[in-house]
Structure formats: structure tokens, C-alpha cells
Design an enzyme around this catalytic site. Structure first.
Site, PDB file in Angstrom:
ATOM      1  N   ASP A   1       0.667  -1.305   0.057  1.00 21.09           N
ATOM      2  CA  ASP A   1      -0.031   0.091   0.001  1.00 21.09           C
ATOM      3  C   ASP A   1       0.716   1.436  -0.017  1.00 21.09           C
ATOM      4  OD1 ASP A   1      -2.248  -1.758   0.148  1.00 21.09           O
ATOM      5  OD2 ASP A   1      -2.138  -1.482   2.386  1.00 21.09           O
TER       6      ASP A   1
ATOM      7  N   GLU B   1     -11.275   0.752  -4.078  1.00 20.99           N
ATOM      8  CA  GLU B   1     -10.505   1.210  -2.931  1.00 20.99           C
ATOM      9  C   GLU B   1      -9.286   1.927  -3.243  1.00 20.99           C
ATOM     10  OE1 GLU B   1      -9.688  -2.626  -0.902  1.00 20.99           O
ATOM     11  OE2 GLU B   1      -8.301  -3.197  -2.636  1.00 20.99           O
TER      12      GLU B   1
END
Length: 481
Positions: free
Chosen positions: A14, A171
């Protein structure tokens, strides 16, 4: 050409990136590990150095002992605005939620959290428009205006764009002003083999947004590329005007369906623009990190060391015995959430780790951990050395040997499987032993992989105490051919 290497290898998922002058800064998710949110610095986007951890105090991050593995700190966004660095994260734990931290120096110290009770969901992003309004966009994809200095929200979150119709898990949104447009970059398809990146653009930060005709602009799904699960991306512009994308990916190994053992890693690719849309180029191979040695001569632990959920000062110290790490037991084994464990992320497919242990006052050892239900370790104490395997609900002592009193060197090595290319071949074999003696056990590496264990993390190699007090004189991690 060899397979592309991550720019930050091992369990560093991420990625979020920003540039200030000639300096780039990058942060990653840390999940159940403490300290949280590793912070990296680079001048060339390829060679990165960890300069700290943003969440290093209990006042910033409290993860209770019952926080599950792959809970904790999710998907940070790092931005620089108005002379300060801003970091927004989701903490998936009791008393957590979305939180914002600030710093003048990304190496720290970072502030205590500004809580954002009006911001729902996960994967929060920050963007400021020309009049200084701050927009927070979250997975879903929804958006709300916030005051980043107080955490106050204005109005209710509203939907913007949910990516490709029918695609799972929109997302990881990031919002940018580039030229005359606002661009909304998202991940979709889930963080497994279907992962991808799509983008839309609009006239204002709150849209309306039109999708790129070439979406997804990045995905390796249904290909034979050695890097899979590509997604969760962030864009940055270099001083020379070029554009780059940092994103996560995995390197599966072994037979079918392929097992990745290092977790989701950070990769880099160049970006060009065609008709106002970004086009992602081939992955740039990073500069592999090398071997690592810690003699524990420093008063404070190096930034790469992590523990599960917390690190009480009375259980971890380098000050009790000069040149040694001292661990005091809490949980009785790596099956426990609160075991005293100090590890570092595995970053290579082939490696060897060693430590010199003194277990005269307790019992402890050297472990390779994925979570409480998936770990292998070699443990010394009470005149014996054991190799222990925990796979799901089964815990077994797979080898045992009596040893003379005194310190000894424990070893573990990850190596190629014996039958590479066979459809069911493992990604690697983990061999445990005592230096100067024979290997006590060689274990199938697939059981310490995400495809078996599930979750969002990767292997962590480290030392632990199961009973009493255990001293470790040094730890060595060596890259092997």
C-alpha cells in the site's frame, strides 16, 4: 532480462509517495506490527532508505493483545502541504478508526493522532484544492470535506465513482490536480490476482468523473508476468517533469496456484500521458537491499525492527547486557498474540538468518512468522533444541536434539525446492539447524505463504522469548545465491 525487483522488497504494501524538492518520501501499511507505518526516503525513486516509523509511541498507536493478525494499520496516505507533512491512516482495532498525523520532518517525531470520527471506511486520502479546502476520499469511493487540523467534517460523505462496473473492491483512492483536470486514481478487483488500477477525471475535486477509456491502466491479471496482484498505486512527478507510479505487487513461486511468501511489495513504473490520460510503462527494477547485521550495540533499536502489537520497554532492551538484545517472556509461544518477539521483514527469495542465543535463564529462539497460526521456529532452552511447526490448528515438534550448556548459534535458511517446476512444488524450503551441526529439519515453505494462511502481511524473521529471560548477542541476515 531478469525478473524485475521491487524498489522496496518484502512486506511493504500500500505505498503512498510524495516529493518535496529533490527528495521523495514513501510510507506503507504495517498492520498488527509496532512501531507502525515505516517511512522511507529516496533521491532517485529506486534506492530507498528507511528513516523511521511514523507511529512509534503508545500515544499514537495502541493495538490491544486481541487485535487479530492483518488488523491494525491500513493504507496510509502521505502528503506535503503548507510546509508540513500529513499522514492519514485507518487503524482497524478497538478504539481505532481514521486518524491524521503531522510532522515537519518525515523522519519524526510525528504528532499524536487527530481523530476523524466523521470519516467512514478505510484507505483515506487527502487532497487540497486551490482555496485550501481539504478533501478526504475513502474506499467505496466516497468523499467528505474535513478540517485536517481539528478532524471536523463538513456535511455527509457522498459517492463519487466506483470504478469499472462489476469490479470488486473499489478502494485506495488518491485525488490529484494535474493540469486542467482533477484525477481520481483507485484500485479495484481485490488485492489478489485480479488486482488493478483504474482512473477517472473531472473538472473539480468532487467530480463529476469520467472513466479512462483504457481502464484498467495497470493490471497483470491473466498474464504470465512474474509480478502479480499489481494495484494500490500512487502517482508522483519528478523535478524533470516525468511521472512515476508506485504500487504493490507480489512475486509468486512454486507450482500451481503459486505462493507468495514475502507479502505485497512496492514496485515502480514510469508513466507517460496520452490525450490527457496516464499510460503505465514497464516495471523498473529496483536496487536489491543487501545483507543485514545487528550487534545490538546501540541504545535504541534500529527502525527496521518490529514487534507484534506493542513493544513494552521492560520486555525489550539493549541496555541490560552490553552488546546484546535482552527479551523477557510474556506470551508462552508464537501461538500467542502477546509473545515477546522482535523481527524484521524478509526481503529476498533466498536467504540465511542466524543468531547467537544465551538461553540459560529461559527459553527462546529464532522464528519465521506469518501469523499466530502459521510459523516455524527453532527454540533453545533446558538443554535441548527443538524445531516447531505451527500450520493452522496443528502444532508439532518436528525435530529435537540435546545440546551442551552455553550459548549457541541458531540458523534458518530459505532455499530452492528440490523439485522446481513440478505442479505442486513449494515456493521454497526452510531449513533449521545449529551452526556447526547438521540441519535438524527442512520444512515446506508454502505453509508460510499468503495463499495458505490468508491475510495481508508477509514473512517476518526474528527472535523471541517463550519463558524467562533470553539474550541474543547478534542477528545476521544474509542474502544467498
Amino acid at each position: 532480462m531478469s525478473d524485475p525487483h521491487p524498489v522496496i522488497a518484502g512486506f511493504h504494501p500500500d505505498p503512498s509517495i510524495c516529493r518535496v524538492g529533490d527528495d521523495y518520501y514513501l510510507v506503507c501499511s504495517s498492520f498488527e506490527y509496532f512501531p507502525g507505518v515505516p517511512v522511507f526516503h529516496s533521491r532517485d525513486l529506486v534506492r530507498w532508505t528507511q528513516i523511521g516509523n511514523a507511529l512509534e509511541r503508545p500515544s499514537q498507536l495502541r493495538l490491544s493483545a486481541d487485535t487479530p493478525s492483518s488488523g491494525g494499520v491500513y493504507a496510509p496516505t502521505l502528503r506535503h502541504h503548507d510546509g508540513r507533512f500529513w499522514l492519514i491512516v485507518t487503524v482497524v482495532a478497538d478504539g481505532g478508526g481514521n486518524m491524521l498525523f503531522t510532522a515537519t520532518d518525515p523522519a519524526g517525531p510525528w504528532s499524536d493522532p487527530i481523530r476523524l470520527p466523521g470519516v467512514p471506511g478505510i484507505d483515506p486520502d487527502l487532497a487540497w484544492d486551490d482555496d485550501g479546502t481539504c478533501w478526504c476520499t475513502v474506499a467505496g469511493i466516497a468523499q467528505v470535506r474535513i478540517d485536517p487540523r481539528t478532524g471536523e467534517t463538513f456535511g455527509e460523505p457522498h459517492k463519487l465513482w466506483s470504478g469499472t462496473p462489476g469490479a470488486a473492491a473499489p478502494e485506495a483512492p488518491h485525488l490529484y490536480r494535474i493540469g486542467d483536470h482533477w484525477y481520481l486514481l483507485i484500485a479495484e478487483g481485490g488485492t489478489e490476482r485480479g488486482h488493478g488500477v483504474s482512473i477517472a477525471r473531472g473538472p473539480a475535486p468532487d467530480g463529476p468523473f469520467e472513466p479512462c477509456p483504457a481502464n484498467p491502466i495497470l493490471t497483470h491479471r491473466s498474464t504470465g508476468h512474474p509480478v502479480q496482484n499489481t494495484g494500490h498505486a500512487d502517482l508522483v512527478q519528478a523535478p524533470d517533469g516525468s511521472w512515476w507510479m508506485a504500487f504493490l505487487g507480489v512475486r509468486p513461486g512454486g507450482g500451481t496456484p503459486g505462493w507468495h511468501v514475502l507479502g505485497r511489495e512496492t514496485f515502480l513504473a514510469p508513466v507517460t500521458w496520452e490525450e490527457g490520460w496516464p499510460v503505465v510503462g514497464e516495471i523498473v527494477s529496483g536496487s536489491p537491499s543487501g545483507s543485514f547485521m545487528d550487534d545490538f550495540d546501540l541504545a535504541e533499536l534500529q527502525a527496521c525492527w518490529i514487534s507484534m502489537r506493542s513493544r513494552p520497554a521492560d520486555l525489550y532492551t539493549t541496555k541490560e547486557r552490553a552488546g546484546s538484545l535482552t527479551l523477557r517472556a510474556d506470551g508462552a509461544s508464537l501461538d500467542e498474540h502477546d509473545v515477546t518477539f522482535l523481527g524484521r521483514r524478509a526481503q529476498h527469495l533466498r536467504w540465511r538468518a542466524r543468531t547467537l542465543i544465551d538461553s540459560a535463564q529461559g527459553r527462546g529462539g529464532l522464528a519465521v512468522r506469518l501469523d499466530e497460526h502459521h510459523h516455524y521456529e527453532i527454540e533453545a532452552g533446558d538443554g535441548r533444541v527443538q524445531v516447531i511447526a505451527r500450520i493452522g490448528s496443528v502444532r508439532s515438534v518436528v525435530a529435537e536434539q540435546a545440546v551442551p550448556a552455553g550459548p549457541l548459534v541458531l540458523t534458518v535458511q530459505a532455499a530452492e525446492p528440490r523439485s522446481p517446476g513440478y505442479p505442486r512444488s513449494a515456493p521454497d524450503t526452510l531449513s533449521f539447524g545449529i551452526e556447526g551441526s547438521t540441519v535438524l529439519a527442512s520444512l515446506d515453505g508454502r505453509y508460510l505463504s499468503t495463499e495458505v494462511a490468508g491475510g495481508f502481511t508477509g514473512r517476518v524473521i526474528g527472535m523471541y522469548a517463550a519463558t524467562g529471560t533470553v539474550h541474543f548477542d547478534w542477528f545476521d541476515y544474509e542474502v544467498t545465491p
